[in-house]
Scaffold this active site. Structure first.
Site, PDB file in Angstrom:
ATOM      1  N   HIS A 134      20.682 -13.824  -1.842  1.00 31.60           N
ATOM      2  CA  HIS A 134      21.309 -12.536  -1.530  1.00 31.60           C
ATOM      3  C   HIS A 134      20.266 -11.482  -1.176  1.00 31.60           C
ATOM      4  CE1 HIS A 134      24.438  -9.550  -1.395  1.00 31.60           C
ATOM      5  NE2 HIS A 134      23.751  -8.774  -2.213  1.00 31.60           N
TER       6      HIS A 134
ATOM      7  N   HIS B  50      31.118  -8.458   7.421  1.00 30.95           N
ATOM      8  CA  HIS B  50      31.831  -7.446   6.648  1.00 30.95           C
ATOM      9  C   HIS B  50      33.055  -6.974   7.424  1.00 30.95           C
ATOM     10  CE1 HIS B  50      27.951  -6.294   4.282  1.00 30.95           C
ATOM     11  NE2 HIS B  50      28.570  -7.348   3.778  1.00 30.95           N
TER      12      HIS B  50
ATOM     13  N   ARG C  10      19.474 -11.981   2.384  1.00 34.79           N
ATOM     14  CA  ARG C  10      20.572 -11.421   3.188  1.00 34.79           C
ATOM     15  C   ARG C  10      20.421  -9.904   3.299  1.00 34.79           C
ATOM     16  NH1 ARG C  10      26.040 -12.023   4.812  1.00 34.79           N
ATOM     17  NH2 ARG C  10      27.485 -10.461   3.977  1.00 34.79           N
TER      18      ARG C  10
ATOM     19  N   ARG D 268      25.365 -16.052   3.799  1.00 37.96           N
ATOM     20  CA  ARG D 268      25.546 -16.034   2.346  1.00 37.96           C
ATOM     21  C   ARG D 268      25.185 -17.390   1.743  1.00 37.96           C
ATOM     22  NH1 ARG D 268      30.440 -13.420   4.173  1.00 37.96           N
ATOM     23  NH2 ARG D 268      30.596 -11.253   3.441  1.00 37.96           N
TER      24      ARG D 268
ATOM     25  N   TYR E  69      35.829  -0.874  11.297  1.00 42.73           N
ATOM     26  CA  TYR E  69      35.419  -2.123  11.935  1.00 42.73           C
ATOM     27  C   TYR E  69      35.522  -2.033  13.448  1.00 42.73           C
ATOM     28  CZ  TYR E  69      35.139  -7.051  13.065  1.00 42.73           C
ATOM     29  OH  TYR E  69      34.769  -8.258  13.578  1.00 42.73           O
TER      30      TYR E  69
ATOM     31  N   LYS F 174      34.018 -15.509   3.794  1.00 42.86           N
ATOM     32  CA  LYS F 174      35.060 -15.123   2.849  1.00 42.86           C
ATOM     33  C   LYS F 174      36.421 -15.067   3.541  1.00 42.86           C
ATOM     34  CE  LYS F 174      32.155 -12.438  -0.326  1.00 42.86           C
ATOM     35  NZ  LYS F 174      31.940 -11.115  -0.956  1.00 42.86           N
TER      36      LYS F 174
END
Length: 308
Positions: free
Chosen positions: A248, A274, A251, A152, A283, A176
């Site tokens: 982005h 993610h 990405r 990112r 996940y 994040k």
């Protein structure tokens, strides 16, 4: 024997008894009536209706009525509540609408750029001007790493030299929620960063391992987000590519091109950082050997080394 229309009337009476507004009850009546008429026309019995029948109805409504997503959700909610009441009153044995969900609305993604166009940008000739050459060497390393790792904008801003393992071609990314992930990068990115490191030492003679990888030529300070965006856009324009390129988008290209080559959604999910597959679904952790294997086989810049 009561008909489905009797069921509907009795259900609406139960709604009124719960003091729901006239407007809400009218909407319920309209939405469920549409569904029952559809079933009637298709000779579908509510006792044996299947999920595919409900999906067909909703598709029909979209095609015929051009419903918005919110209208479709409202209609599905009315049908679900009606069928729940019918089931709870033992009028049918199974309520197929109970766990039926519309697919989540996909967030708009930037338009995909094909690998050939990305490579045209990355492999463009260096400028003749000495300072512009140095800026290109930095920008090429920046572009290669963005496309090679799917990092990112905020993550590449915070990247330091201690986060890069040149031998194993890994970068440690803090993303994040302050979560850390390890991502592979390609041979082209490795070579571009090592070449940039030579210029870096000229621009900033003394630096520590925790210094930012990408700095400005004038003051040696870390590049800001807007500076990175401007340089990415500039290099696409210099290559003669009619694309509004930004970090982005690179990405997105990384993820799309890697997924196209591998078909391994979970591996791409992990590389992107993610937390679930609905963003890239459940996940699933994969060990690095698997990630590296997927990466090496699928990414357009994994092994390519430009021969001068």
């Amino acid at each position: 024997m009561n008909t489905v229309w009797d069921w509907l009337e009795n259900w609406l009476i139960s709604r009124r008894n719960q003091n729901q507004s006239v407007q809400t009850i009218q909407a319920y009546s309209r939405d469920v009536t549409d569904f029952l008429k559809f079933c009637e026309n298709k000779a579908l019995d509510l006792h044996s209706i299947e999920t595919s029948d409900l999906r067909e109805f909703l598709t029909f409504k979209v095609e015929q009525g051009r419903l918005s997503r919110s209208s479709l959700q409202r209609q599905l909610s009315a049908i679900r509540q009606f069928m729940k009441w019918v089931s709870e009153n033992h009028l049918i044995a199974q309520n197929v609408t109970k766990d039926f969900q519309l697919k989540r609305h996909a967030r708009p993604l930037p338009g995909l750029v094909d690998p050939e166009t990305i490579i045209q940008i990355l492999d463009q000739p260096a400028p003749k001007n000495h300072i512009q050459q140095q800026l290109w060497i930095r920008d090429k390393a920046l572009l290669e790493l963005l496309y090679s790792s799917g990092i990112r904008l905020s993550e590449i801003q915070g990247l330091t030299f201690k986060d890069i393992d040149f031998q194993r071609k890994l970068i440690r990314i803090t993303g994040k929620g302050n979560k850390t992930r390890i991502v592979p990068f390609g041979e082209s990115a490795k070579n571009a960063i090592l070449t940039w490191l030579q210029v870096y030492r000229v621009w900033k003679r003394e630096f520590k391992s925790d210094d930012a990888v990408f700095i400005s030529q004038r003051c040696g300070e870390p590049l800001g987000a807007r500076q990175i965006e401007k340089r990415v856009k500039f290099q696409a324009q210099r290559a003669g590519v009619n694309v509004d390129l930004h970090p982005h988008l690179l990405r997105h290209c990384f993820a799309s091109h890697l997924l196209s080559g591998s078909g391994d959604l979970r591996a791409v999910q992990e590389m992107l950082g993610h937390s679930n597959l609905s963003t890239t679904q459940i996940y699933t952790h994969l060990d690095f050997d698997r990630l590296a294997s997927v990466y090496d086989q699928a990414h357009p810049r994994a092994q390519k080394v430009k021969v001068e």
